[in-house]
Design an enzyme around this catalytic site. Structure first.
Site, PDB file in Angstrom:
ATOM      1  N   ILE A  84      45.186 -20.638  36.461  1.00 30.20           N
ATOM      2  CA  ILE A  84      45.475 -19.157  36.441  1.00 30.20           C
ATOM      3  C   ILE A  84      45.438 -18.427  35.033  1.00 30.20           C
ATOM      4  CG2 ILE A  84      47.004 -17.376  36.934  1.00 30.20           C
ATOM      5  CD1 ILE A  84      48.181 -18.811  39.502  1.00 30.20           C
ATOM      6  N   HIS A 104      58.053  -9.761  42.354  1.00 24.04           N
ATOM      7  CA  HIS A 104      57.006 -10.758  42.709  1.00 24.04           C
ATOM      8  C   HIS A 104      55.866 -10.307  43.542  1.00 24.04           C
ATOM      9  CE1 HIS A 104      57.557 -15.640  43.306  1.00 24.04           C
ATOM     10  NE2 HIS A 104      56.262 -14.997  43.323  1.00 24.04           N
ATOM     11  N   GLU A 147      65.764 -14.037  43.245  1.00 20.74           N
ATOM     12  CA  GLU A 147      64.979 -13.064  43.882  1.00 20.74           C
ATOM     13  C   GLU A 147      65.497 -12.681  45.164  1.00 20.74           C
ATOM     14  OE1 GLU A 147      60.796 -14.190  43.823  1.00 20.74           O
ATOM     15  OE2 GLU A 147      60.831 -14.105  41.565  1.00 20.74           O
ATOM     16  N   ARG A 172      56.813 -18.280  36.300  1.00 17.22           N
ATOM     17  CA  ARG A 172      58.100 -19.110  36.823  1.00 17.22           C
ATOM     18  C   ARG A 172      59.203 -18.141  36.241  1.00 17.22           C
ATOM     19  NH1 ARG A 172      54.940 -20.248  39.858  1.00 17.22           N
ATOM     20  NH2 ARG A 172      54.449 -22.352  40.693  1.00 17.22           N
ATOM     21  N   ALA A 200      52.309 -10.228  42.251  1.00 22.87           N
ATOM     22  CA  ALA A 200      51.221 -10.778  41.737  1.00 22.87           C
ATOM     23  C   ALA A 200      50.338 -11.460  42.467  1.00 22.87           C
ATOM     24  CB  ALA A 200      51.366 -11.522  40.463  1.00 22.87           C
ATOM     25  N   GLY A 214      46.417 -23.453  32.544  1.00 23.92           N
ATOM     26  CA  GLY A 214      45.913 -24.064  33.616  1.00 23.92           C
ATOM     27  C   GLY A 214      44.843 -23.162  34.300  1.00 23.92           C
TER      28      GLY A 214
END
Length: 317
Positions: free
Chosen positions: A154, A282, A263, A234, A284, A152
């Site tokens: 990204i 997490h 998380e 994910r 990014a 997609g």
């Protein structure tokens, strides 16, 4: 009217509170940890803004009928969409605020794995000076199959960043046409072929019934022993125990993870002791500009909701 933020990790909520008050609405911010706390906090709200807290059936029943729920972020797995639909709630999210940051992080993680920078750094710190011993096996990039599990927005941004390195690109994505793949210089393959052929796979798929824990023990065994995984998408895409076991056994060579099932990463997670695994918290999505953009776009959605308009980016049904 009432706007409620259930939880947040930002230094301040100036943009969100200003948007609420400009429309004459009350504004309240919380740090809810449980579904019960969320339901209590959002009772009677016209707009509920959620970051990591769980927005479940109790919360969906507690807000005003027809209220708007906004997720701070690209995903929305913590929002019960069926419960929201049952109560006629509008649900929006912000899928477009950090694409560049995530693509940069993913590309950096992939290059770090492929050139084995962490392993080399560790070896030097141990007093070794043995480049070939640590690096082998290592393909040149122009003979490396770089795979995408999902391609997609990204994923395509990652591809754009890596084109200059000379990789051979392949992708498994049901939404990718042969014409699109050809235009990008990407070979479209089946998921099974991707697992067999890729030297490294970057994950860019949503978490659905079909993709959740797709990368499990059975499928990891079909990958090449020198192959690697990068996941900035994910956490649910990977069975974490199976991945830890595969890394320990040498079933695959390495992985880099920025997202996890739970998380923060649990203290007893087997990932913490798995070898050849690069872990980031997490992160990014992060840059100072991305935080500002995220809050700005959420503030816009608050304004829209209080004016009776739908979210700028409704969650897909």
């Amino acid at each position: 009217m009432k706007v409620v933020v259930t939880d947040y990790t930002f230094p301040a909520l100036d943009q969100e509170s200003a948007a609420a008050r400009a429309a004459g609405a009350d504004f309240a911010a919380h740090q809810c940890k449980s579904a019960e706390e969320v339901a209590a906090a959002v009772a009677g709200a016209d707009v509920a803004v959620v970051q990591f807290a769980s927005f479940g059936p109790e919360a969906a029943a507690a807000v005003k009928p027809g209220a708007t729920v906004i997720r701070y972020g690209v995903g929305y797995n913590n929002i019960d969409l069926a419960a929201c639909a049952k109560h006629g709630l509008r649900v929006g999210y912000v899928p477009d605020y950090c694409a560049d940051e995530v693509a940069d992080h993913t590309a950096a993680a992939a290059l770090t794995l492929l050139r084995k920078l962490v392993a080399m750094d560790n070896s030097v710190r141990r007093g070794e000076w043995a480049a070939v011993k640590i690096a082998k096996p290592m393909k040149p990039f122009n003979k490396t199959n770089f795979g995408f599990f999902g391609l997609g927005n990204i994923g395509r941004a990652v591809h754009a960043r890596l084109k200059g390195f000379g990789f051979q690109f392949l992708a498994a994505d049901p939404g990718l046409t042969e014409a699109q793949a050809a235009e990008m210089g990407v070979r479209k393959v089946t998921p099974d072929a991707l697992l067999r052929e890729a030297d490294i796979i970057s994950l860019h798929a949503p978490a659905t019934a079909e993709t959740t824990e797709y990368f499990n023990a059975t499928r990891l065994k079909t990958m090449q022993p020198h192959a690697m995984l990068v996941n900035s998408a994910r956490g649910q895409l990977i069975n974490e125990s199976d991945l830890a076991a595969a890394l320990t056994a040498g079933t695959i060579a390495a992985a880099a993870l920025d997202v996890f099932h739970v998380e923060p990463l649990q203290a007893d997670s087997p990932l913490r002791t798995a070898p050849n695994l690069l872990l980031t918290p997490h992160a990014a999505w992060y840059s100072e500009a991305a935080i500002h953009q995220l809050q700005y776009l959420v503030a816009q959605d608050i304004t829209r909701a209080l004016a009776g308009q739908g979210p700028r980016k409704p969650v897909p049904h």
